[in-house]
Motif scaffolding. Structure first.
Motif, PDB file in Angstrom:
ATOM      1  N   UNK A  30    -121.738 101.206 -77.091  1.00  0.00           N
ATOM      2  CA  UNK A  30    -120.507 100.272 -76.576  1.00  0.00           C
ATOM      3  C   UNK A  30    -121.352  99.617 -75.664  1.00  0.00           C
ATOM      4  N   UNK A  31    -121.105  98.437 -75.436  1.00  0.00           N
ATOM      5  CA  UNK A  31    -121.509  97.473 -74.573  1.00  0.00           C
ATOM      6  C   UNK A  31    -121.026  97.676 -73.192  1.00  0.00           C
ATOM      7  N   UNK A  32    -121.958  97.957 -72.168  1.00  0.00           N
ATOM      8  CA  UNK A  32    -121.322  98.192 -70.707  1.00  0.00           C
ATOM      9  C   UNK A  32    -120.903  97.091 -70.087  1.00  0.00           C
ATOM     10  N   UNK A  33    -119.515  96.995 -69.426  1.00  0.00           N
ATOM     11  CA  UNK A  33    -119.302  96.005 -68.801  1.00  0.00           C
ATOM     12  C   UNK A  33    -119.790  96.189 -67.344  1.00  0.00           C
ATOM     13  N   UNK A  34    -119.961  94.988 -66.653  1.00  0.00           N
ATOM     14  CA  UNK A  34    -120.395  95.294 -65.173  1.00  0.00           C
ATOM     15  C   UNK A  34    -118.895  95.907 -64.517  1.00  0.00           C
ATOM     16  N   UNK A  89    -116.023  96.884 -62.249  1.00  0.00           N
ATOM     17  CA  UNK A  89    -114.703  95.961 -62.066  1.00  0.00           C
ATOM     18  C   UNK A  89    -114.764  95.000 -60.935  1.00  0.00           C
ATOM     19  N   UNK A  90    -115.294  95.503 -59.830  1.00  0.00           N
ATOM     20  CA  UNK A  90    -115.246  94.757 -58.739  1.00  0.00           C
ATOM     21  C   UNK A  90    -116.263  93.418 -58.760  1.00  0.00           C
ATOM     22  N   UNK A  91    -117.391  93.871 -59.534  1.00  0.00           N
ATOM     23  CA  UNK A  91    -118.355  92.760 -59.940  1.00  0.00           C
ATOM     24  C   UNK A  91    -117.572  91.604 -60.878  1.00  0.00           C
ATOM     25  N   UNK A  92    -116.885  92.350 -61.817  1.00  0.00           N
ATOM     26  CA  UNK A  92    -116.135  91.469 -62.807  1.00  0.00           C
ATOM     27  C   UNK A  92    -115.037  90.385 -61.970  1.00  0.00           C
ATOM     28  N   UNK A  93    -114.518  91.137 -61.070  1.00  0.00           N
ATOM     29  CA  UNK A  93    -113.601  90.192 -60.341  1.00  0.00           C
ATOM     30  C   UNK A  93    -114.353  89.183 -59.457  1.00  0.00           C
ATOM     31  N   UNK A  94    -115.437  89.421 -58.825  1.00  0.00           N
ATOM     32  CA  UNK A  94    -116.281  88.490 -58.063  1.00  0.00           C
ATOM     33  C   UNK A  94    -116.688  87.394 -58.854  1.00  0.00           C
ATOM     34  N   UNK A  95    -117.077  87.760 -60.023  1.00  0.00           N
ATOM     35  CA  UNK A  95    -117.687  86.788 -61.076  1.00  0.00           C
ATOM     36  C   UNK A  95    -116.745  85.592 -61.336  1.00  0.00           C
ATOM     37  N   UNK A  96    -115.665  86.465 -61.898  1.00  0.00           N
ATOM     38  CA  UNK A  96    -114.243  85.627 -62.236  1.00  0.00           C
ATOM     39  C   UNK A  96    -114.012  84.489 -61.137  1.00  0.00           C
ATOM     40  N   UNK A  97    -113.662  85.224 -59.977  1.00  0.00           N
ATOM     41  CA  UNK A  97    -113.207  84.363 -58.643  1.00  0.00           C
ATOM     42  C   UNK A  97    -114.458  83.211 -58.298  1.00  0.00           C
ATOM     43  N   UNK A  98    -115.456  83.627 -58.347  1.00  0.00           N
ATOM     44  CA  UNK A  98    -116.552  82.661 -58.289  1.00  0.00           C
ATOM     45  C   UNK A  98    -116.498  81.404 -59.255  1.00  0.00           C
ATOM     46  N   UNK A  99    -116.329  81.851 -60.473  1.00  0.00           N
ATOM     47  CA  UNK A  99    -116.248  80.696 -61.564  1.00  0.00           C
ATOM     48  C   UNK A  99    -114.859  79.838 -61.313  1.00  0.00           C
ATOM     49  N   UNK A 100    -113.881  80.565 -61.163  1.00  0.00           N
ATOM     50  CA  UNK A 100    -112.516  79.877 -61.036  1.00  0.00           C
ATOM     51  C   UNK A 100    -112.413  79.001 -59.822  1.00  0.00           C
ATOM     52  N   UNK A 159    -103.634  86.048 -60.366  1.00  0.00           N
ATOM     53  CA  UNK A 159    -103.212  86.642 -61.936  1.00  0.00           C
ATOM     54  C   UNK A 159    -104.477  85.960 -62.742  1.00  0.00           C
ATOM     55  N   UNK A 160    -104.739  84.701 -62.536  1.00  0.00           N
ATOM     56  CA  UNK A 160    -105.756  84.112 -63.244  1.00  0.00           C
ATOM     57  C   UNK A 160    -107.316  85.055 -62.889  1.00  0.00           C
ATOM     58  N   UNK A 161    -107.553  85.271 -61.825  1.00  0.00           N
ATOM     59  CA  UNK A 161    -108.510  86.033 -61.535  1.00  0.00           C
ATOM     60  C   UNK A 161    -108.582  87.221 -62.302  1.00  0.00           C
ATOM     61  N   UNK A 162    -107.427  87.920 -62.171  1.00  0.00           N
ATOM     62  CA  UNK A 162    -107.295  89.273 -62.785  1.00  0.00           C
ATOM     63  C   UNK A 162    -107.510  89.153 -64.462  1.00  0.00           C
ATOM     64  N   UNK A 163    -106.840  88.042 -64.921  1.00  0.00           N
ATOM     65  CA  UNK A 163    -106.951  88.023 -66.462  1.00  0.00           C
ATOM     66  C   UNK A 163    -108.413  87.535 -66.867  1.00  0.00           C
ATOM     67  N   UNK A 164    -109.205  86.621 -66.141  1.00  0.00           N
ATOM     68  CA  UNK A 164    -110.410  86.351 -66.440  1.00  0.00           C
ATOM     69  C   UNK A 164    -111.763  87.596 -66.139  1.00  0.00           C
ATOM     70  N   UNK A 165    -111.189  88.345 -65.344  1.00  0.00           N
ATOM     71  CA  UNK A 165    -111.936  89.720 -65.164  1.00  0.00           C
ATOM     72  C   UNK A 165    -111.610  90.880 -66.037  1.00  0.00           C
ATOM     73  N   UNK A 166    -110.666  90.546 -66.454  1.00  0.00           N
ATOM     74  CA  UNK A 166    -110.086  91.622 -67.677  1.00  0.00           C
ATOM     75  C   UNK A 166    -109.786  92.898 -66.874  1.00  0.00           C
ATOM     76  N   UNK A 167    -109.390  92.961 -65.671  1.00  0.00           N
ATOM     77  CA  UNK A 167    -108.945  94.259 -64.930  1.00  0.00           C
ATOM     78  C   UNK A 167    -107.414  94.326 -64.810  1.00  0.00           C
TER      79      UNK A 167
END
Length: 192
Positions: free
Chosen positions: A5-9, A11-22, A34-42
């Protein structure tokens, strides 16, 4: 065949990456949790476990950008070698590299945050002010190392060029704004 299985970063890192992009692409005020949560997949609960709210996420976003900027600036200064003038010009080299690394350049994320977060007591405003002060201190230190008679004046001049280059690069009013600012900075440093 056994496919791992592909390991995801985390959750905290995914949230920060999504927030940074958005936050950078769309703006802090227009990007909801909500947009950050959706983009982070958490899950919502996971978001609030790591960040008690949007303000804490904003601070973490800005801090992440500052850490990356400082690392880039340090590397560019190091790469400039021992010549104090080249080290001072490296501030513009770092800016050019930073701007080129953005998929859609929207200017300085710190200035953008100050414009968006208009409440005078918002904690991000204090953070951004300290980051800009740290940049000024760094440029002043580099200007002093050149042996200029007035490092304060040179620092002010270079920071005006720096901020003007960002603005003109953002709006496209000046072609190659950062490179032209660097050339002007080189002339200022030589005359100082």
């Amino acid at each position: 065949m056994n496919h791992a299985k592909r390991r995801l970063p985390p959750a905290r890192e995914r949230i920060l990456q999504a927030a940074d992009r958005l936050f950078y692409a769309d703006g802090i005020n227009t990007t909801g949790v909500d947009a950050v949560i959706e983009a982070a997949g958490v899950a919502r609960m996971t978001f609030y476990k790591h960040f008690k709210g949007k303000d804490r996420l904003i601070l973490a976003y800005l801090n992440g950008r500052e850490v990356r900027w400082q690392a880039l600036l340090d590397r560019c200064i190091q790469d400039a070698g021992d010549d104090p003038r080249a080290r001072l010009l490296a501030v513009f080299d770092a800016l050019k590299e930073w701007a080129s690394s953005q998929s859609r350049y929207r200017g300085c994320s710190f200035v953008n945050a100050m414009a968006e977060l208009a409440e005078p007591d918002h904690p991000a405003r204090t953070l951004v002010t300290s980051y800009k002060r740290a940049l000024r201190d760094r440029v002043f230190e580099l200007a002093q190392a050149t042996g200029t008679a007035d490092p304060e004046l040179l620092t002010d001049q270079l920071l005006l060029l720096y901020e003007g280059a960002i603005t003109n690069r953002t709006f496209g009013h000046v072609t190659d704004a950062i490179e032209k600012a660097r050339t002007t900075a080189r002339h200022l440093i030589a005359m100082a």
